[in-house]
Design a protein around this motif. Structure first.
Motif, PDB file in Angstrom:
ATOM      1  N   LYS A 102      48.438  27.585  40.649  1.00 45.73           N
ATOM      2  CA  LYS A 102      48.565  28.992  40.283  1.00 45.73           C
ATOM      3  C   LYS A 102      47.894  29.878  41.336  1.00 45.73           C
ATOM      4  CE  LYS A 102      48.162  27.900  35.344  1.00 45.73           C
ATOM      5  NZ  LYS A 102      47.335  28.154  34.134  1.00 45.73           N
ATOM      6  N   PHE A 103      48.549  30.993  41.613  1.00 49.47           N
ATOM      7  CA  PHE A 103      48.058  31.991  42.558  1.00 49.47           C
ATOM      8  C   PHE A 103      46.637  32.427  42.200  1.00 49.47           C
ATOM      9  CE2 PHE A 103      47.470  36.320  44.021  1.00 49.47           C
ATOM     10  CZ  PHE A 103      48.135  36.402  45.232  1.00 49.47           C
ATOM     11  N   GLU A 104      46.415  32.715  40.928  1.00 46.41           N
ATOM     12  CA  GLU A 104      45.114  33.236  40.487  1.00 46.41           C
ATOM     13  C   GLU A 104      44.007  32.199  40.667  1.00 46.41           C
ATOM     14  OE1 GLU A 104      48.455  35.339  38.952  1.00 46.41           O
ATOM     15  OE2 GLU A 104      47.911  33.256  38.533  1.00 46.41           O
ATOM     16  N   ASP A 105      44.341  30.916  40.478  1.00 45.28           N
ATOM     17  CA  ASP A 105      43.351  29.857  40.685  1.00 45.28           C
ATOM     18  C   ASP A 105      43.002  29.725  42.166  1.00 45.28           C
ATOM     19  OD1 ASP A 105      43.407  29.393  37.971  1.00 45.28           O
ATOM     20  OD2 ASP A 105      44.724  27.638  38.108  1.00 45.28           O
ATOM     21  N   MET A 106      43.985  29.927  43.028  1.00 44.89           N
ATOM     22  CA  MET A 106      43.709  29.868  44.467  1.00 44.89           C
ATOM     23  C   MET A 106      42.801  31.021  44.888  1.00 44.89           C
ATOM     24  SD  MET A 106      46.886  28.374  46.647  1.00 44.89           S
ATOM     25  CE  MET A 106      48.098  29.650  46.357  1.00 44.89           C
ATOM     26  N   LYS A 107      42.983  32.181  44.241  1.00 41.60           N
ATOM     27  CA  LYS A 107      42.106  33.311  44.545  1.00 41.60           C
ATOM     28  C   LYS A 107      40.665  32.983  44.183  1.00 41.60           C
ATOM     29  CE  LYS A 107      42.777  37.197  45.411  1.00 41.60           C
ATOM     30  NZ  LYS A 107      42.692  37.962  46.684  1.00 41.60           N
ATOM     31  N   ARG A 108      40.470  32.274  43.106  1.00 38.49           N
ATOM     32  CA  ARG A 108      39.121  31.927  42.645  1.00 38.49           C
ATOM     33  C   ARG A 108      38.488  30.834  43.486  1.00 38.49           C
ATOM     34  NH1 ARG A 108      39.371  31.670  35.981  1.00 38.49           N
ATOM     35  NH2 ARG A 108      38.662  33.813  35.609  1.00 38.49           N
ATOM     36  N   ASP A 109      39.315  29.879  43.959  1.00 37.64           N
ATOM     37  CA  ASP A 109      38.765  28.707  44.639  1.00 37.64           C
ATOM     38  C   ASP A 109      39.737  28.234  45.711  1.00 37.64           C
ATOM     39  OD1 ASP A 109      37.391  26.443  45.398  1.00 37.64           O
ATOM     40  OD2 ASP A 109      37.855  25.297  43.587  1.00 37.64           O
ATOM     41  N   LEU A 110      39.751  28.937  46.836  1.00 38.94           N
ATOM     42  CA  LEU A 110      40.667  28.589  47.919  1.00 38.94           C
ATOM     43  C   LEU A 110      40.333  27.223  48.507  1.00 38.94           C
ATOM     44  CD1 LEU A 110      42.916  29.171  49.911  1.00 38.94           C
ATOM     45  CD2 LEU A 110      41.309  30.583  51.239  1.00 38.94           C
TER      46      LEU A 110
END
Length: 298
Positions: free
Chosen positions: A190-198
């Motif tokens: 998910k895009f939002e998970d990548m924002k949190r933990d790249l």
């Protein structure tokens, strides 16, 4: 390239509406594509993190100097499956491409190559919360010459209308991929998970692809996959390539719009009226009922 592309008409393929960049000729060839074991497909709904995921995957898979790989336009690293390139359908071009092949697609799951659905190759799917997708898609249409664009209200209505949505109705496409999340050759992120933990997602993607990276290499990939780095890099932010800016993005001149725009979670709040938010939430609740799939909206 100096020709400025004009808006052209969308078309339907197997009941799904597609925008003019896609090619029915190429799409007819997709299902029978011979998939190799080391093929990597990056798939996402429109404006859902495709470019970001491609950049990560290409750098994770790079055997060369990352700084040099980053200079190669992403469109060259990742041929777009359902399009024509240099006058030839991409599935045809892929027949002659060396391995490992990195392939981009926006196709719904059921339109992917049959051998990929049968388990050959790897599929990385990136999903993004639907409200931010609507906004990002609207803004892309404001800047891309050949994409017809209405007002925000018109584009919103089109997005939530199944037969008018481009590349499939969001609430059909995402659940279909989600139902295959446990397939051995599928990684659903998910895009939002990548924002949190790249960094964590760089490691997750590398592990999925069978790549072992040193801590230094991981740090290097992360540094080149931040939003700010990708926005400044013409190889990922295509609107900063002068020839492409004139041919594809000239209608956005002076607007401040770029191919890589904000990359934020929650920008939808700057666009949605209360009524639009209620309409979309009603659809979302109905269509996602029974699925253990949730998104962060801010």
């Amino acid at each position: 390239m100096s020709q400025v592309l004009e808006p052209s008409q969308p078309f339907y393929f197997k009941g799904v509406r597609f925008y003019p960049t896609n090619s029915p000729v190429a799409m007819e060839m997709v299902e029978s594509l011979e998939v190799r074991d080391d093929d990597v497909f990056v798939s996402a709904y429109l404006k859902s993190g495709t470019t970001w995921t491609q950049q990560i995957v290409s750098l994770v898979c790079a055997d060369d100097d990352i700084s040099e790989v980053c200079k190669v336009p992403l469109s060259e690293r990742f041929p777009w499956l359902e399009t024509v390139r240099s006058g030839e359908p991409v599935p045809k071009l892929l027949e002659k491409a060396p391995s490992p092949r990195l392939i981009k697609t926006h196709l719904p799951y059921h339109m992917l190559p049959q051998q990929a659905k049968d388990g050959r190759g790897k599929i990385i799917y990136c999903a993004r919360n639907v409200k931010d997708v609507v906004v990002s898609w609207h803004n892309l249409r404001r800047m891309v010459n050949h994409l017809p664009c209405g007002t925000w209200e018109e584009n919103f209505k089109e997005f939530i209308t199944p037969e008018l949505a481009y590349s499939g109705f969001w609430w059909d496409v995402i659940p279909e991929y989600w139902r295959h999340k446990d397939d051995g050759n599928m990684l659903f992120i998910k895009f939002e998970d990548m924002k949190r933990d790249l960094r964590g997602h760089v490691v997750k993607i590398a592990t999925f692809l069978g790549r072992t990276l040193s801590d230094q290499r991981i740090d290097e990939v992360v540094a080149n996959c931040t939003f700010s780095a990708m926005k400044e890099n013409p190889a990922t932010n295509f609107s900063r390539i002068p020839a492409l800016q004139k041919a594809f993005f000239s209608k956005a001149e002076g607007s401040g719009l770029e191919f890589i725009r904000k990359g934020e979670v929650g920008d939808w709040k700057n666009w949605f009226s209360q009524e639009e938010n209620q309409i979309l939430e009603t659809i979302h609740e109905e269509k996602m009922a029974g699925l253990d799939l949730t998104f962060r909206f801010e």
